[in-house]
Design a protein around this motif. Structure first.
Motif: not given
Lengths: 294, 189
Positions: B81-83, B72-79, B92, B99, B87, B95
């Motif tokens: 996924y970037t690293r 719930w507390n993932c801020v979706a900063c994408a760090t 996501k 749901q 891949d 997220e």
């Protein structure tokens, strides 16, 4: 004249008015047109996709369709930039979401709109030499920590802009404005975004780390390119000094306010805090004194 | 079938994993637990379990993952996924799990859940976010009524927190985008 479809985003109408007016002033000085996307709606920001990714792509996609009549879309807010660009990617691959838009009178043609941030647009202008002769009030001696935050550069597959771990575009813009960019560690660290409303303690810890990094690097100011980053960084500095070990207060300004100052844009549009303006002038004066002595 | 309802910690529920993969568009099995996501995650130190453990539990299809606060507390900063060398878009994945958890009636962080709900509600009502009622709804959700008045009141007087939000002209058609065929299909499941 080059004209972009301008997507201000919700915050720029309210809490970040000065980001809107200073952005318009900067592009006006550069001779680049910004035409507001007619009847634009919220991009969905960092929250809508958490509820339903397809809905998020549809509501952001609406803006892409509306913008396509003007041209490439430029967004000052990092979160808007990413939501719109992500939607452009999803719409390209997902015909079902395109159909949803079409049923509501919005036909999206894949590839019809390119999404870029105002940092990227200004940096493109710099590379084209559009700043030449226009920096009439350089920000001499001002040490600036350029803060990119997350979504201007991440995820790189979608953002497709600058180096993802050590971006330099805003630093180069600051250098062009006569300022001295500082090398620092937290350029792209997350400020906690809207989670300031969920977990204040966590978010203040993140903000404290960013600000302390800027202070330690010797920055006079932090330049921001996102209304939510700006709000988080600026809001609770005295409190963070008391309770979170913040080393010292440091002014936060939008990069467009600094650029606009150097471009001698209208002061009212830039709406820079009086104290920051005094600091800018003090540094200019110091630079001149050094010159005289030398 | 109620997902993961009978599963226990370390149980293998292939269906939960499949559902996470479907909703997130990711393949959680791609993760080999190098921990780079956790190393770069800004919020991990403040959560119950770190992101790579979320991935591990998802691989097991363990219902335990539905109870996590981290998702719930993932801020979706994408760090992450970037690293990620494989891949995997961990944001996501988080997220998607929220749901599913919500459907199962498990909401480990009701305040984070309220933020996204109230935000979307605000957008749906006017076409644009109106910050003042959103901030007030969040004050109610956190039961911290007076906490930010020192910041909010000056902003109000600077005209940065207007009482009335802007409503878009084409609100009617805009609201239909929330009830797309695709969105309905997922909701029916």
């Amino acid at each position: 004249m080059q004209t972009y479809a301008y997507f201000p985003g919700c915050s720029l109408e309210t809490s970040a008015k000065e980001y809107d007016t200073s952005t318009r002033a900067v592009f006006d000085k550069l001779g680049i047109g910004l035409k507001e996307v007619p009847d634009w709606s919220c991009c969905g920001s960092s929250q809508a996709h958490k509820v339903d990714r397809d809905m998020a792509a549809a509501i952001a996609g609406r803006n892409l369709v509306l913008a396509s009549e003007i041209g490439d879309i430029v967004a000052p807010c990092a979160s808007c930039f990413m939501s719109l660009k992500e939607a452009a990617v999803e719409l390209e691959h997902d015909s079902e979401i395109r159909d949803t838009l079409k049923e509501n009178g919005l036909e999206y043609l894949p590839g019809s709109v390119r999404v870029i941030s105002t940092v990227e647009a200004a940096h493109n202008a710099l590379e084209k030499g559009m700043f030449e002769g226009k920096i009439t009030k350089p920000l001499k001696n001002l040490k600036v920590a350029s803060y990119y935050g997350c979504l201007l550069v991440r995820p790189p597959k979608i953002a497709q802009f600058d180096d993802v771990e050590n971006p330099m575009s805003m630093d180069r813009l600051m250098e062009a404005a006569g300022a001295t960019p500082v090398k620092w560690s937290h350029k792209t660290e997350c400020c906690g975004n809207a989670y300031i409303m969920v977990d204040k303690d966590m978010t203040l810890n993140l903000v404290r780390n960013i600000l302390n990094a800027a202070v330690s690097a010797g920055a006079d100011v932090v330049a921001a390119a996102c209304p939510l980053c700006h709000m988080n960084l600026v809001m609770r500095q005295p409190y963070m000094m008391q309770k979170y070990g913040l080393k010292s207060e440091i002014p936060i300004v939008y990069f467009s306010q600094l650029l606009g100052t150097a471009l001698n844009a209208d002061e009212q549009d830039l709406d820079i805090d009086g104290e920051v303006m005094r600091l800018i002038n003090k540094r200019r004066q110091e630079a001149n004194e050094v010159k005289e002595v030398g | 079938m109620v997902l993961g309802a009978t599963a226990r910690f370390k149980s293998i529920d292939v269906d939960l994993k499949k559902e996470i993969d479907r909703l997130s568009g990711q393949k959680v099995d791609m993760c080999y637990l190098c921990g780079k996501c956790t190393a770069g995650c800004p919020v991990a130190p403040y959560q119950d379990i770190p992101p790579h453990i979320v991935l591990r539990l998802a691989q097991w299809g363990s219902s335990k993952v539905l109870e996590s606060k981290m998702i719930w507390n993932c801020v979706a900063c994408a760090t992450c996924y970037t690293r990620c060398p494989n891949d995997v878009d961990v944001a996501k994945v988080c997220e998607a799990i929220t749901q599913i958890a919500k459907r199962e009636g498990i909401v480990a962080d009701p305040v984070a859940s309220a933020l996204r709900e109230k935000f979307v509600e605000s957008v749906k009502n006017n076409g644009r976010v109106h910050e003042l009622p959103l901030a007030m709804a969040m004050k109610v959700a956190t039961k911290d009524y007076l906490g930010d008045l020192d910041v909010g009141i000056p902003m109000f007087f600077q005209g940065k927190f207007p009482l009335f939000g802007h409503q878009i002209k084409d609100l009617n058609n805009f609201q239909k985008l929330f009830n797309s065929k695709k969105a309905k299909k997922e909701g029916d499941k």
